[in-house]
Motif scaffolding. Structure first.
Motif, short mmCIF file in Angstrom:
data_model
loop_
_atom_site.label_atom_id
_atom_site.label_comp_id
_atom_site.label_asym_id
_atom_site.label_seq_id
_atom_site.Cartn_x
_atom_site.Cartn_y
_atom_site.Cartn_z
N UNK A 1 34.06 45.56 29.80
CA UNK A 1 33.27 46.48 30.62
C UNK A 1 33.65 46.38 32.10
N UNK A 2 34.02 45.18 32.52
CA UNK A 2 34.42 44.98 33.91
C UNK A 2 35.89 44.58 33.94
N UNK A 3 36.66 45.30 34.75
CA UNK A 3 38.08 45.00 34.81
C UNK A 3 38.34 43.60 35.35
N UNK A 4 37.37 43.07 36.10
CA UNK A 4 37.57 41.74 36.67
C UNK A 4 37.41 40.64 35.62
N UNK A 5 36.86 40.97 34.47
CA UNK A 5 36.65 39.96 33.44
C UNK A 5 37.95 39.64 32.72
N UNK B 1 44.80 38.23 29.00
CA UNK B 1 45.04 37.83 30.39
C UNK B 1 44.94 36.31 30.53
N UNK B 2 44.10 35.69 29.76
CA UNK B 2 44.00 34.24 29.83
C UNK B 2 45.27 33.57 29.33
N UNK B 3 45.88 34.11 28.30
CA UNK B 3 47.14 33.54 27.82
C UNK B 3 48.24 33.68 28.87
#
Length: 731
Positions: free
Chosen positions: A534-538, A543-545
């Motif tokens: 829902x939030x692009x900042x999350x 992205x974590x990998x």
């Protein structure tokens, strides 16, 4: 052009007697009682009597082996009129059902004689192929037959010249190299080889009406014995001086020499599939041979062709193909530019007789352009009056789903969109079983395997291959990047828990599960992998990998540098460009020479770097993209590799390792996996290594559980741990 009538596929005595009427060999006696003689058909007008006389003339000429051009013209005109008359009768409202059935039966008899005649002289089959062109002579003869039958046939007007047609987007991108035009002009009357013509496929009998594709796929889902067709014993396949084939390689080549023409060669990586394909094509004389490959191995295929089959020139298609050798026996092209060349590659003038698709799992998505072009070329080859050699090469035919098989089977001509074809359908019929019978699935799996699935494991056929091992190297991320990653993991866990609790709130009492609802946990995990945050900042799992790769990239490069100083050449694999860039910067600072193999390089530049790593003793490290260099390359000059980032699949990790662990490797191989301790990296490493892959169950007979989606399983474990914990992460 036009299709063969359905009745041309099967001949019955009743149909043949209808077509021949009262015609009997000289001296033959009537079998019916004299009191009830067979009445001659009273309606001798119309088109059918004209066709009946003409088809007997063609039949007689073929029996006497006096087939001249006029005979072929007559055969084509008759077949065309049979189809047209059948269509007219079916919609003729002046006919009652009895008369319509009688007329169609008479046409079936004529079609039957055409089929028997074509079976006696297979050259006639080319006249009724889908791409066959109706000759002007056949059109004129068709007109004369209609006039003889009493039809009014208007004079054919000269076609008005059409204005220029706007070419489609695909056509605009297609090219025909000048060298190809020269070859076509040098061979304007390419004569097909009819010796290998196949019989028309039999229509399904007992299995008619059954849905079969799904049961065939499911038959591989449950495992079974190792999936390898019956292969002949090695028979001393000749290879160039200095080269040697292993027995498992010779057996496949021998199968091609004995006439088998379709193979799904799914040997584990490193067992020499390229050499097997090239020598099989030579044994089958399947030239010109078209080889479709990933861009990264295009040049390597040409080199291997020169090495294993030096008598057959190979050419590589780059760009618009301006520098190709159109007279070469082997044409190597990559998936990315196939669209531009699909027209001339599939032309009858070129006459391709063999097609190899390397890394065939690339075509698993039948909606993709590259899959559609490959399947289109295969269909064109299979429609020709010769049996082409078709080979799909892949060490990982199944990645995520058993349905990954379908595009490969379709390329090989075993199935179409709806049903099994040809020999596979015959084999299923011969089992005497239907999908509802006990034993059908095992019998169906065996029938598919015998069509040409060849799967061998290193442990079974390469006992002298040195051992390999995977060693995990744990690194602590104590810097700001490491703290950021752990914060992101906690945020992800909180988000999953909140979704889980919200889902519980809307459930009714009878659906509430005591403790953790594991089914709901999995639903939340699947939602996380398929929906955008829902939030692009999350941060999401992907992205974590990427952050993990960047954070541990420096430690991975440092480890590779130490290995290079101590044990010699090392291959460094990474998924992301920034990790590769950081590693190369560190190697430069330390004075370590390296070669870079990336997806954005030209094939020439890539091969130059591979050669430098292989041949130059001063080049210590090959920095490779896990996706671009993980297939088709031979890097066995090294025996150590560093996996700086983890893959999402065991298959991708194995492919990378097998660039080093392959036939010809004299040293034990070690893959060093760099893992960030106390992060999701650890959990992913456990998931990748804990279960057998899908291919192991479907092809190798493994009965281990399959983990098809590591992302989902990792999120399931993360959410389950969070729900079981009272840690502040959930506060």
């Amino acid at each position: 052009m036009w299709a063969v009538p359905a009745a041309m596929c099967v001949v019955t005595p009743e149909e043949e007697s209808v077509a021949r009427g009262a015609q009997r060999p000289s001296g033959a006696r009537r079998t019916a009682p004299r009191s009830t003689p067979k009445r001659k058909h009273q309606d001798n007008s119309g088109l059918i009597p004209v066709l009946a006389r003409a088809v007997r003339e063609v039949e007689g000429a073929v029996k006497r082996e006096r087939v001249v051009p006029s005979t072929r013209t007559k055969f084509q005109a008759i077949a065309l009129l049979v189809r047209e008359e059948r269509a007219r009768i079916k919609v003729d409202t002046t006919l009652n059902e009895a008369r319509r059935g009688e007329e169609l039966k008479r046409l079936d008899g004529i079609a039957t004689i055409l089929a028997v005649t074509a079976a006696r002289d297979p050259r006639l089959l080319a006249l009724i192929a889908d791409e066959a062109v109706v000759s002007p002579e056949a059109r004129e003869l068709r007109r004369e037959m209609l006039l003889d039958a009493g039809f009014e046939v208007p004079e054919e007007a000269e076609p008005e010249p059409e204005g220029p047609r706007e070419p489609s987007a695909v056509e605009q991108r297609q090219v025909v190299p000048q060298a190809v035009i020269s070859r076509q002009m040098a061979n304007p009357f390419l004569e097909p080889d009819y010796d290998a013509v196949r019989r028309p496929p039999a229509r399904p009998r007992r299995l008619a009406g059954w849905e079969l594709i799904e049961p065939l796929l499911r038959s591989f889902e449950y495992g079974g014995e190792a999936a390898c067709m019956t292969l002949p014993e090695p028979n001393g396949t000749r290879v160039p001086p200095g080269l040697e084939l292993m027995p498992h390689q010779s057996r496949l080549v021998e199968a091609a020499a004995e006439g088998h023409r379709t193979f799904l060669l799914a040997d584990e990586p490193g067992l020499g599939k390229t050499a097997q394909a090239l020598l099989a094509a030579q044994a089958a004389d399947a030239y010109p041979l078209l080889v479709v490959v990933p861009n990264v191995v295009k040049t390597n295929w040409a080199r291997e062709a020169e090495r294993w089959t030096p008598a057959h020139r190979a050419t590589v298609v780059h760009g618009d193909g301006e520098d190709i050798d159109a007279f070469a026996d082997i044409i190597v092209i990559n998936y990315e530019i196939l669209e531009r060349h699909v027209g001339w590659l599939g032309s009858l003038e070129l006459g391709v007789r063999g097609m190899v698709v390397d890394e065939a799992h690339f075509i698993k998505n039948k909606k993709s352009q590259r899959s559609q072009h490959v399947l289109h070329l295969s269909e064109q080859l299979r429609s020709r009056p010769w049996a082409p050699l078709l080979m799909a090469l892949t060490g990982t035919p199944l990645i995520n789903d058993i349905e990954d098989f379908t595009a490969i089977w379709q390329f090989l001509g075993w199935i179409d969109e709806e049903k099994p074809l040809g020999d596979l359908m015959e084999a299923l019929e011969e089992t005497g079983l239907v999908p509802s019978d006990r034993g059908f699935y095992a019998a169906a799996r065996s029938a598919v395997i015998e069509q040409g699935i060849v799967r061998r494991r290193k442990i079974d056929v390469a006992a002298d291959l040195p051992a390999r091992r995977i060693a995990d190297v744990f690194v602590e991320l104590d810097d700001a990047a490491g703290r950021s990653i752990r914060d992101a993991e906690r945020a992800l866990a909180r988000r999953l828990v909140n979704r889980y609790r919200k889902a519980l709130e809307v459930r009714h009492g009878e659906n509430v599960v005591e403790g953790i609802d594991h089914e709901l946990v999995r639903q939340v995990a699947v939602w996380e992998t398929t929906k955008t945050s829902e939030k692009k900042s999350e941060d999401n799992v992907f992205t974590m990998m990427r952050k993990l790769g960047s954070a541990k990239g420096g430690a991975a490069a440092d480890y590779a540098a130490q290995l290079a100083r101590n044990v010699g050449k090392v291959v460094f694999f990474a998924k992301h460009i920034d990790v590769m860039d950081a590693a190369e910067e560190l190697f430069t600072q330390r004075g370590i020479r390296f070669a870079s193999v990336r997806g954005d390089q030209s094939s020439t530049a890539r091969q130059k770097n591979i050669d430098a790593f292989t041949n130059d003793p001063e080049v210590s490290i090959a920095v490779c993209s896990l996706t671009a260099a993980g297939v088709g390359l031979n890097l066995q000059v090294a025996s150590n590799l560093v996996l700086a980032e983890l893959s999402w699949t065991d298959a991708e990790q194995t492919q990378a390792i097998d660039r080093v662990h392959r036939i010809g490797q004299p040293e034990p191989v070690t893959a060093w996996r760099i893992i960030a301790a106390q992060t999701l990296d650890t959990r992913i490493a456990e998931l990748i290594g804990s279960k057998a892959g899908l291919a192991a169950r479907a092809l190798d007979g493994s009965d281990e559980e399959v983990v098809a989606d590591v992302q989902v399983e990792m999120l399931v474990a993360l959410l389950t741990d969070a729900l079981s914990s009272s840690a502040p992460v959930l506060a």
